[in-house]
Design a protein around this motif. Structure first.
Motif, PDB file in Angstrom:
ATOM      1  N   VAL A 454      41.786  39.176  15.896  1.00  8.12           N
ATOM      2  CA  VAL A 454      40.525  39.716  15.380  1.00  8.12           C
ATOM      3  C   VAL A 454      39.414  39.296  16.332  1.00  8.12           C
ATOM      4  CG1 VAL A 454      41.240  39.695  12.963  1.00  8.12           C
ATOM      5  CG2 VAL A 454      40.114  37.682  13.924  1.00  8.12           C
ATOM      6  N   GLY A 455      38.337  40.070  16.311  1.00  7.38           N
ATOM      7  CA  GLY A 455      37.192  39.739  17.136  1.00  7.38           C
ATOM      8  C   GLY A 455      36.440  38.534  16.592  1.00  7.38           C
ATOM      9  N   LYS A 456      35.953  37.708  17.487  1.00  6.60           N
ATOM     10  CA  LYS A 456      35.210  36.532  17.042  1.00  6.60           C
ATOM     11  C   LYS A 456      33.934  36.931  16.304  1.00  6.60           C
ATOM     12  CE  LYS A 456      36.894  33.201  20.470  1.00  6.60           C
ATOM     13  NZ  LYS A 456      36.521  32.239  21.553  1.00  6.60           N
ATOM     14  N   ALA A 457      33.269  37.957  16.782  1.00  9.69           N
ATOM     15  CA  ALA A 457      32.068  38.427  16.081  1.00  9.69           C
ATOM     16  C   ALA A 457      32.425  39.007  14.722  1.00  9.69           C
ATOM     17  CB  ALA A 457      31.338  39.468  16.929  1.00  9.69           C
ATOM     18  N   ILE A 518      36.881  44.163  19.809  1.00 10.81           N
ATOM     19  CA  ILE A 518      37.911  43.741  20.766  1.00 10.81           C
ATOM     20  C   ILE A 518      38.627  44.964  21.343  1.00 10.81           C
ATOM     21  CG2 ILE A 518      38.252  41.514  19.658  1.00 10.81           C
ATOM     22  CD1 ILE A 518      40.751  42.626  18.341  1.00 10.81           C
ATOM     23  N   ILE A 519      38.020  46.138  21.182  1.00  6.34           N
ATOM     24  CA  ILE A 519      38.594  47.354  21.767  1.00  6.34           C
ATOM     25  C   ILE A 519      37.918  47.608  23.108  1.00  6.34           C
ATOM     26  CG2 ILE A 519      38.951  49.825  21.456  1.00  6.34           C
ATOM     27  CD1 ILE A 519      38.876  49.410  18.485  1.00  6.34           C
ATOM     28  N   CYS A 520      38.716  47.789  24.117  1.00  5.80           N
ATOM     29  CA  CYS A 520      38.169  48.029  25.454  1.00  5.80           C
ATOM     30  C   CYS A 520      37.821  49.502  25.610  1.00  5.80           C
ATOM     31  CB  CYS A 520      39.172  47.595  26.523  1.00  5.80           C
ATOM     32  SG  CYS A 520      40.652  48.637  26.586  1.00  5.80           S
ATOM     33  N   LYS A 521      37.352  49.849  26.774  1.00  3.52           N
ATOM     34  CA  LYS A 521      36.949  51.235  27.028  1.00  3.52           C
ATOM     35  C   LYS A 521      38.136  52.181  27.084  1.00  3.52           C
ATOM     36  CE  LYS A 521      36.865  50.378  32.030  1.00  3.52           C
ATOM     37  NZ  LYS A 521      36.025  50.426  33.250  1.00  3.52           N
ATOM     38  N   HIS A 522      39.352  51.627  27.218  1.00  8.07           N
ATOM     39  CA  HIS A 522      40.538  52.470  27.229  1.00  8.07           C
ATOM     40  C   HIS A 522      41.142  52.634  25.843  1.00  8.07           C
ATOM     41  CE1 HIS A 522      40.345  50.405  31.243  1.00  8.07           C
ATOM     42  NE2 HIS A 522      40.324  51.688  31.627  1.00  8.07           N
ATOM     43  N   GLY A 523      40.500  52.075  24.820  1.00  4.79           N
ATOM     44  CA  GLY A 523      40.978  52.224  23.454  1.00  4.79           C
ATOM     45  C   GLY A 523      42.044  51.240  23.058  1.00  4.79           C
ATOM     46  N   GLN A 524      42.274  50.193  23.842  1.00  6.67           N
ATOM     47  CA  GLN A 524      43.267  49.186  23.527  1.00  6.67           C
ATOM     48  C   GLN A 524      42.595  47.834  23.371  1.00  6.67           C
ATOM     49  OE1 GLN A 524      46.501  49.267  26.333  1.00  6.67           O
ATOM     50  NE2 GLN A 524      46.637  51.508  26.351  1.00  6.67           N
ATOM     51  N   ARG A 532      38.161  37.296  21.354  1.00  7.15           N
ATOM     52  CA  ARG A 532      39.092  37.430  20.243  1.00  7.15           C
ATOM     53  C   ARG A 532      39.762  36.094  19.954  1.00  7.15           C
ATOM     54  NH1 ARG A 532      44.234  38.376  22.909  1.00  7.15           N
ATOM     55  NH2 ARG A 532      43.884  38.880  25.122  1.00  7.15           N
ATOM     56  N   GLU A 533      40.333  36.039  18.748  1.00  2.00           N
ATOM     57  CA  GLU A 533      41.080  34.857  18.349  1.00  2.00           C
ATOM     58  C   GLU A 533      42.187  35.276  17.403  1.00  2.00           C
ATOM     59  OE1 GLU A 533      39.316  32.167  15.429  1.00  2.00           O
ATOM     60  OE2 GLU A 533      37.487  33.395  15.539  1.00  2.00           O
ATOM     61  N   GLN A 562      45.428  48.089  31.861  1.00  2.00           N
ATOM     62  CA  GLN A 562      44.524  48.556  32.900  1.00  2.00           C
ATOM     63  C   GLN A 562      43.381  47.569  33.108  1.00  2.00           C
ATOM     64  OE1 GLN A 562      43.253  52.601  32.296  1.00  2.00           O
ATOM     65  NE2 GLN A 562      45.259  53.257  31.527  1.00  2.00           N
ATOM     66  N   CYS A 563      42.793  47.152  31.989  1.00  2.00           N
ATOM     67  CA  CYS A 563      41.706  46.177  32.112  1.00  2.00           C
ATOM     68  C   CYS A 563      42.213  44.868  32.704  1.00  2.00           C
ATOM     69  CB  CYS A 563      41.059  45.929  30.748  1.00  2.00           C
ATOM     70  SG  CYS A 563      40.235  47.369  30.046  1.00  2.00           S
ATOM     71  N   GLN A 564      43.412  44.482  32.292  1.00  2.00           N
ATOM     72  CA  GLN A 564      43.956  43.221  32.783  1.00  2.00           C
ATOM     73  C   GLN A 564      44.253  43.299  34.271  1.00  2.00           C
ATOM     74  OE1 GLN A 564      47.229  41.888  30.455  1.00  2.00           O
ATOM     75  NE2 GLN A 564      47.452  39.945  31.540  1.00  2.00           N
ATOM     76  N   ASP A 565      44.798  44.406  34.698  1.00  2.00           N
ATOM     77  CA  ASP A 565      45.099  44.552  36.123  1.00  2.00           C
ATOM     78  C   ASP A 565      43.829  44.553  36.955  1.00  2.00           C
ATOM     79  OD1 ASP A 565      47.714  44.670  35.405  1.00  2.00           O
ATOM     80  OD2 ASP A 565      47.844  46.872  35.509  1.00  2.00           O
ATOM     81  N   GLN A 566      42.815  45.271  36.472  1.00  2.00           N
ATOM     82  CA  GLN A 566      41.561  45.314  37.216  1.00  2.00           C
ATOM     83  C   GLN A 566      40.911  43.941  37.270  1.00  2.00           C
ATOM     84  OE1 GLN A 566      39.151  48.292  35.369  1.00  2.00           O
ATOM     85  NE2 GLN A 566      40.545  49.993  35.903  1.00  2.00           N
ATOM     86  N   ALA A 567      40.894  43.239  36.139  1.00  2.00           N
ATOM     87  CA  ALA A 567      40.264  41.921  36.120  1.00  2.00           C
ATOM     88  C   ALA A 567      41.038  40.927  36.971  1.00  2.00           C
ATOM     89  CB  ALA A 567      40.168  41.424  34.679  1.00  2.00           C
ATOM     90  N   GLU A 568      42.364  40.977  36.911  1.00  2.00           N
ATOM     91  CA  GLU A 568      43.157  40.030  37.690  1.00  2.00           C
ATOM     92  C   GLU A 568      42.995  40.276  39.185  1.00  2.00           C
ATOM     93  OE1 GLU A 568      47.130  40.224  36.359  1.00  2.00           O
ATOM     94  OE2 GLU A 568      46.759  39.155  34.455  1.00  2.00           O
TER      95      GLU A 568
END
Length: 884
Positions: A454-457, A518-524, A532-533, A562-568
């Motif tokens: 779940v999102g922390k907020a 906690i949803i990214c721009k790609h919908g995941q 998140r926690e 996708q987000c993880q690959d870009q960030a990494e």
């Protein structure tokens, strides 16, 4: 004249006579009356009430009379004096009085006796006798003269014989003059006889009932021609026997046991507990002669009578039509009354209450039935419309639909089960909101191995989100559901407007939707672990009940690739570049210090050890550590923009919190990171001595205060049997609204004692009264007013004796004994900082002697605007709609 008949028959004149006791000046203020208001409280006879009415009263003190002769206020006497009595005397018995104790009107049921013949001679003024005698003598002379002359009225257009008329007129005037002269001479010698002031009882008005706000009225009236008494009870008229007034015990049939004992009957005297109006007529007044009207006036009267008869016939015809329609409606209602009740619970239909009321009242003008306002979007009977319909039998509904038409039909299967189920679930969630919040707080501890993300907020503000969502859902079920229906009643529209105004305009647009943070721009699910926690399955099941449509991410689900690959990729490149350029800092080898100073430079730069440690973690493991973006050195500055650390904080000290950086490394750091403040240290040699100079320089005052502060803190946090205070705040009052009051009271108290600034720990900053580690880039404000942790005790604060070694759980038990609030319902706050760890000691929580702790108790939240679920009643039993 006809317009003066009422005034001549019923009006009299009395005067308020005021006499100054100092100079004897007598003033009179006449007034016309149509009835005399007599007080009967404390009296048993009518004569006593009359004597009280004409009794003389004293005007003294504040009620003194302003005398025109003395030109100042004087003691005086005032009384009422009769100047002229009417032909018909009305006496109002004041049975309905105001009760000061209850603040309402009440009826006096005391028995009062009144005579059949009333003598008013004892209540007349001295001047009345002479004036009345003169007036009566004139009337007698005029009547006797008119009978002797046998005068007649003639129309103006009828011809008269001039000689005969003139002779008769002159002779009549001579005889009239002689008679008046003779009578005027005898006025001074005559005395008023008491028989002239005799009044005979002709009517009694009676009020049945013990309340002043309800009852029944009956009139007893005497016929002057026959002498018989008649009892008028609405449309029933009863003639009494023996030509006598017979009130009897039937004047109050509801009161079988009279409160007061009726006096013994005396001939010529009557008594009553309910009579409120007595009407007397003068005994000796003869009936006036009937004048003969002229022919032209008689013709006008006949024309008016003819028009009135025509109007009466038309009115009778309309009344007959209304009566026939009423009889037909009564027969229809009487016929339907037998089949309206629902004998079988499954054989019924629902009809609008307003339509039934209109049908009973307006009869033939009843419009067709319209049940569309009672429908929900699902086509069934709306939940909030249950109290606006009546349940009748299908047979009666068939007759009504046949006679008046309309629709749609609402049978026993019409109540919408979907709306009922949703609303019951809504009420259950609203009632469990507080307990579920407490349950989540209890379960939300530690890091579970299984559960959902779940999102922390979202988890932080889930209660506010749930409250808004429940209010929005309730509005949709109760009122907003009617927006899809066509025409609605004005009442329903008003209720919807009120409901919609209660919801904030930005509640739907700007409100955070649960777990969508906690949803990214790609919908995941986002790959940012800081947003998140992981919560346990028990917590997620509770949250799922309030947010059934929210996105669900199990513990084993992978974040957005996708987000993880870009960030990494980005982090790997940054980490590789930084590790290459700052290899020596990464390896932490051959680091300069005060004892191992580089020979090729006289200046080094300072950074915090925490910065280097976090940077090394990121460079070593960029895939799991956050990226460092800035060098935060402002946390090392005090309010005077000087350093709060000394040389003892530099390596090679064992307690070193800082690290030294070479000039070439500092250039790289300045290019790669945002530096908020540059701190440097220089080495100078003079006379074989080495001196170190820091820029900015060290603040001696803050360092000294820091040392003193550390010593005092060690003493303060070690105490036994010290006094602290607990202040309970209301459920609707927020903690942040109370904290400024604590600051204000404490600052006023401390500023009165001492003008010296408080000693603070330079490594810490104060925000809202709670000391926290000073964030990077924030300096102490030099204009900040000192705030003490001790606060002035206010009314309502409770004192407690505690020790620093006492646990928070033991302290909550002490609070429970005073405020009657269970420990699990207690929310304690030190300033705006919550105290949640029950096992922690008070000293470790920062509770010092004299502290004020805020207590907020959890209470069950009840919805004040909850719509009542009314169970349809069986038919019209008990409604009174079809009562005879």
């Amino acid at each position: 004249m006809v317009r003066n008949v009422i005034s001549k028959e019923f009006s009299g004149i009395y005067a308020y006579i005021t006499t100054c006791r100092q100079c004897g000046l007598r003033s009179s203020r006449p007034s016309r009356f149509f009835e005399l208001d007599l007080n009967i409280q404390g009296h048993q006879q009518l004569s006593d009430s009359l004597q009280e009415f004409f009794k003389e009263e004293s005007l003294e003190g504040e009620n003194s009379y302003f005398c025109d002769h003395c030109q100042k206020k004087q003691s005086a006497s005032r009384r009422i004096e009769l100047n002229r009595l009417p032909q018909t005397l009305s006496l109002q018995l004041l049975r309905f009085v105001f009760d000061r104790q209850t603040g309402q009107k009440k009826k006096l049921t005391s028995c009062i006796t009144f005579p059949d013949v009333l003598n008013m001679a004892d209540y007349l003024s001295e001047s009345y006798s002479k004036d009345r005698m003169q007036q009566d003598t004139k009337e007698d002379c005029i009547q006797s003269n008119s009978k002797g002359t046998d005068c007649q009225m003639h129309h103006a257009d009828v011809p008269m014989q001039e000689n005969t008329s003139m002779q008769q007129t002159k002779a009549s005037l001579k005889r009239l003059t002689k008679a008046i002269t003779k009578c005027m001479g005898e006025i001074e010698t005559k005395q008023v006889q008491s028989e002239d002031m005799l009044y005979k009882l002709t009517a009694v008005l009676v009020h049945h009932g013990r309340s002043a706000y309800s009852g029944h009225y009956v009139a007893h009236i005497s016929d002057e021609a026959s002498g018989h008494w008649y009892k008028f009870n609405d449309e029933m008229i009863e003639r009494m026997s023996e030509k006598q007034l017979q009130l009897g015990f039937d004047e109050d049939p509801d009161n079988k046991k009279p409160t007061t004992q009726r006096p013994r009957a005396v001939k010529g005297v009557h008594s009553s507990q309910n009579a409120y109006m007595l009407v007397y007529n003068r005994c000796r007044t003869p009936l006036p002669p009937h004048p003969q009207l002229p022919d032209w006036l008689m013709q006008l009267v006949k024309q008016d009578s003819s028009k009135f008869e025509e109007f009466s016939d038309q009115l009778a015809t309309l009344r007959k039509k209304d009566v026939d329609a009423g009889i037909a409606k009564h027969e229809e209602v009487k016929l339907l009354y037998q089949i309206l009740p629902v004998l079988n619970g499954n054989d019924c239909e629902f009809v609008g209450t307003n339509w039934l009321r209109n049908w009973l009242e307006k009869g033939a003008t009843t419009p067709p039935m319209d049940n569309s306002p009672f429908l929900c979007p699902h086509g069934g009977l709306r939940l909030s419309s249950v109290c606006k319909v009546k349940r009748i039998s299908k047979r009666a509904a068939s007759v009504l639909y046949t006679n008046y038409g309309g629709g749609p039909h609402l049978d026993e299967y019409s109540p919408c089960k979907t709306c009922v189920r949703d609303y019951c679930q809504l009420l259950r969630l609203k009632s469990n909101l507080v307990s579920d919040c407490r349950q989540i707080l209890r379960l939300h501890c530690g890091q579970p191995s299984f559960g959902c993300w779940v999102g922390k907020a979202s988890i932080e503000h889930w209660k506010e989100i749930a409250t808004d969502l429940l209010a929005e859902t309730e509005a949709a079920i109760v009122s907003a559901a009617t927006q899809k229906v066509g025409d609605r009643s004005e009442e329903d529209g008003t209720e919807e407007d009120e409901k919609s105004e209660e919801l904030p305009a930005s509640a739907v647009v700007k409100r955070l939707k649960f777990n969508e943070d906690i949803i990214c721009k790609h919908g995941q699910m986002t790959n940012q672990i800081g947003k998140r926690e992981l919560v346990s399955s028990e917590i997620w099941n509770i949250l799922r009940a309030y947010f059934p449509s929210c996105p669900e991410y199990a513990h084993d689900i992978q974040p957005c690739q996708q987000c993880q690959d870009q960030a990494e990729e980005v982090k790997q490149l940054v980490a590789s570049e930084q590790s290459t350029t700052l290899l020596s800092s990464l390896q932490n080898c051959n680091r300069p210090d005060l004892h191992c100073w580089p020979l090729d430079t006289d200046m080094l730069y300072v950074v915090t050890c925490s910065f280097l440690d976090e940077w090394r973690k990121f460079v070593s493991h960029p895939e799991r550590e956050r990226q460092i973006l800035s060098v935060e050195n402002k946390s090392l500055l005090c309010a005077h923009q000087k350093l709060i650390i000394g040389l003892h904080s530099l390596p090679p000290s064992n307690t070193a919190k800082l690290a030294l950086v070479l000039p070439q490394e500092w250039e790289v750091l300045s290019s790669l990171f945002d530096v908020d403040c540059t701190i440097s240290i220089s080495r100078n040699k003079s006379n074989e001595e080495i001196c170190y100079t820091m820029q900015p320089e060290e603040c001696e005052e803050c360092c000294r205060r820091r040392e003193n502060f550390n010593q005092k803190q060690r003493k303060v946090l070690d105490y036994t049997q010290a006094m602290v205070y607990v202040r309970k705040i209301e459920g609707t009052q927020k903690v942040m609204e109370v904290v400024p009051e604590l600051h204000q009271s404490s600052s006023e108290c401390e500023e009165d004692k001492d003008d010296k600034p408080e000693e603070k720990d330079p490594d810490f900053c104060s925000a809202n009264g709670v000391k926290r580690k000073r964030p990077v880039g924030q300096s102490e404000n030099p204009s900040t007013i000192r705030r003490s942790s001790r606060h002035r005790r206010l009314r309502g604060d409770k004192s407690f004796l505690v020790s620093s070694s006492q646990s928070l759980k033991e302290f909550k038990i002490q609070i429970m004994n005073v405020f009657s609030v269970a420990p699990f319902d207690q929310n304690l706050f030190m300033e705006d900082r919550p105290l949640t760890d029950d096992s922690a000691l008070l000293g470790s929580l920062g509770v010092v002697p004299g502290s004020v702790i805020l207590l907020q108790a959890d209470e069950t939240v009840m919805d004040e605007e909850q719509v009542e679920l009314c169970i349809p009643e069986e038919g019209f039993k008990g409604t009174g709609l079809l009562g005879n």
